[in-house]
Design an enzyme around this catalytic site. Structure first.
Site, PDB file in Angstrom:
ATOM      1  N   LYS A  38      36.602  42.419  42.230  1.00  0.00           N
ATOM      2  CA  LYS A  38      36.586  41.216  41.389  1.00  0.00           C
ATOM      3  C   LYS A  38      36.491  41.567  39.905  1.00  0.00           C
ATOM      4  CE  LYS A  38      34.620  38.367  45.107  1.00  0.00           C
ATOM      5  NZ  LYS A  38      33.675  37.287  45.468  1.00  0.00           N
ATOM      6  N   LYS A  61      22.909  38.264  36.823  1.00  0.00           N
ATOM      7  CA  LYS A  61      23.052  38.694  38.208  1.00  0.00           C
ATOM      8  C   LYS A  61      23.877  39.964  38.278  1.00  0.00           C
ATOM      9  CE  LYS A  61      25.508  37.066  42.231  1.00  0.00           C
ATOM     10  NZ  LYS A  61      26.376  36.067  42.742  1.00  0.00           N
ATOM     11  N   LYS A  83      27.531  37.572  35.116  1.00  0.00           N
ATOM     12  CA  LYS A  83      27.648  38.013  36.505  1.00  0.00           C
ATOM     13  C   LYS A  83      28.538  39.243  36.534  1.00  0.00           C
ATOM     14  CE  LYS A  83      29.174  36.768  41.099  1.00  0.00           C
ATOM     15  NZ  LYS A  83      29.566  35.709  42.017  1.00  0.00           N
TER      16      LYS A  83
HETATM   17  C1  PBG Z   1      30.219  34.215  45.160  1.00  0.00           C
HETATM   18  C2  PBG Z   1      28.886  34.804  45.063  1.00  0.00           C
HETATM   19  C3  PBG Z   1      28.531  36.134  45.302  1.00  0.00           C
HETATM   20  C4  PBG Z   1      27.150  36.177  45.240  1.00  0.00           C
HETATM   21  C5  PBG Z   1      26.701  34.904  44.894  1.00  0.00           C
HETATM   22  N1  PBG Z   1      27.796  34.066  44.777  1.00  0.00           N
HETATM   23  C6  PBG Z   1      29.328  37.299  45.725  1.00  0.00           C
HETATM   24  C7  PBG Z   1      30.469  37.760  44.957  1.00  0.00           C
HETATM   25  O1  PBG Z   1      30.675  37.414  43.798  1.00  0.00           O
HETATM   26  O2  PBG Z   1      31.248  38.503  45.547  1.00  0.00           O
HETATM   27  C8  PBG Z   1      26.329  37.400  45.508  1.00  0.00           C
HETATM   28  C9  PBG Z   1      24.936  37.160  45.892  1.00  0.00           C
HETATM   29  C10 PBG Z   1      24.256  38.293  46.565  1.00  0.00           C
HETATM   30  O3  PBG Z   1      24.758  39.429  46.658  1.00  0.00           O
HETATM   31  O4  PBG Z   1      23.143  38.048  47.028  1.00  0.00           O
HETATM   32  N2  PBG Z   1      30.900  33.931  44.043  1.00  0.00           N
END
Ligand code: PBG
Length: 332
Positions: free
Chosen positions: A225, A256, A201
């Site tokens: 983050k 992701k 991620k």
């Molecule tokens: C939270 C999370 C996020 C997404 C999924 N779970 C956002 C982030 O990490 O700030 C993003 C999903 C999207 O943009 O559709 N941990």
């Protein structure tokens, strides 16, 4: 490697492309409605339904969830993943609402599992919808504290398991979270709850619209983050993340965002024999919608092209806000 093929004019690649039946016959990858996982935002009655940056996507009350899931099932979609929009008054430094066994998400899980016994119900595990600072973990002394966060994630996973969730999807990117959650689940007798690890991620600007949707952007402010999510410059590191998650007991892995990271999907698929999913995130969805609204590209075609690209790269499951639309297109 020398490709074994005749040369022009004996070989004509356009020969197989002449008609649709033949193109379909020689297609190397296929997209099925069974590949699609529908993300759903949920809210309390008093909160707003509209998500400005995501045209066509809404936050649903528990009542509104039912017809949406009915429609999804009718179209052949087999699984959903839930994200709560949390009232500011319920947010705190530690994200306590995350492990309230009667929080909105747990209520939604119970409702969906009792109404749709054959629908797969997944929930994202991370603290950001619940923390006053918008981070995915416990924030202490100026940083997101890894090991303290693990203890909280365990509690969060347990209330979800107790509510009947099928899959927990840790998206927080803490080190050791898969192992900690697996151990906690097993210890409480939830051996069958699956873990979908957001292994790779990335710290991505494409999450912007999502953070509005769950209301974490205003809490996060200008913070980012990058101390826990991956650097977009890195690919080999994704292999370490994946390996670690597998050793800790992940059942499925995920990459992701999606389109900017097709190489990561390909690498993880080559490296590991686990089911691999991809998340076409909010920013990707909104870009398609915005361009289509301006008449700059054909939405349906651009959407289906992006989805088949995920399959070609090696993904099996696809989380996409366009799941309902894609299912309808597939049905035609
Ligand atoms: C939270 C999370 C996020 C997404 C999924 N779970 C956002 C982030 O990490 O700030 C993003 C999903 C999207 O943009 O559709 N941990």
């Amino acid at each position: 490697m020398k490709l074994l093929t005749a040369e022009f004019p004996h070989s004509r690649l356009r020969r197989n492309r002449q008609d649709e039946w033949c193109r379909d016959l020689v297609a190397e990858t296929h997209l099925s409605v069974k590949d699609l996982i529908l993300p759903l935002f949920i809210r309390e009655e008093t909160m707003s339904r509209e998500i400005l940056a995501m045209p066509g996507i809404f936050r649903h009350t528990l009542d509104e969830l039912i017809p949406v899931c009915q429609q999804a099932q009718k179209l052949g979609i087999r699984a959903v993943i839930l994200f709560p929009y949390t009232d500011l008054r319920l947010k705190c430094e530690e994200g306590q609402e995350a492990w309230n066994p009667n929080n909105l998400t747990c209520q939604a899980v119970r409702l969906l599992k009792s109404t749709f016994p054959h629908l797969g119900v997944m929930v994202d595990v991370a603290l950001d919808p619940y923390t006053s600072h918008g981070h995915d973990g416990v924030f202490r002394e100026g940083q997101v504290h890894n090991d303290d966060t693990l203890k909280v994630l365990e509690k969060m996973a347990l209330v979800l398991a107790h509510a009947g969730v099928d899959v927990v999807a840790p998206s927080d990117m803490m080190d050791g979270r898969i192992g900690a959650i697996r151990k906690a689940l097993d210890h409480e007798g939830y051996q069958n709850v699956r873990i979908l690890a957001y292994s790779a991620k990335y710290a991505s600007a494409f999450y912007g619209p999502f953070r509005d949707a769950v209301g974490s952007q205003s809490c996060l402010g200008k913070a980012d983050k990058k101390t826990y999510q991956m650097d977009p410059a890195n690919a080999r590191e994704a292999l370490r993340e994946g390996a670690q998650d597998i050793l800790e007991g992940a059942d499925m892995l995920m990459v992701k965002p999606g389109l900017p990271y097709l190489d990561i999907i390909y690498r993880l698929k080559e490296a590991f024999p686990l089911p691999l999913f991809v998340y076409q995130v909010s920013g990707e969805y909104s870009m398609l919608k915005a361009a289509a609204e301006k008449g700059w590209l054909d939405y349906d075609n651009a959407l289906m092209e992006s989805l088949i690209a995920f399959k070609r790269a090696g993904a099996s499951g696809i989380l996409t806000y366009a799941a309902l639309e894609a299912a309808e297109i597939l049905q035609r």
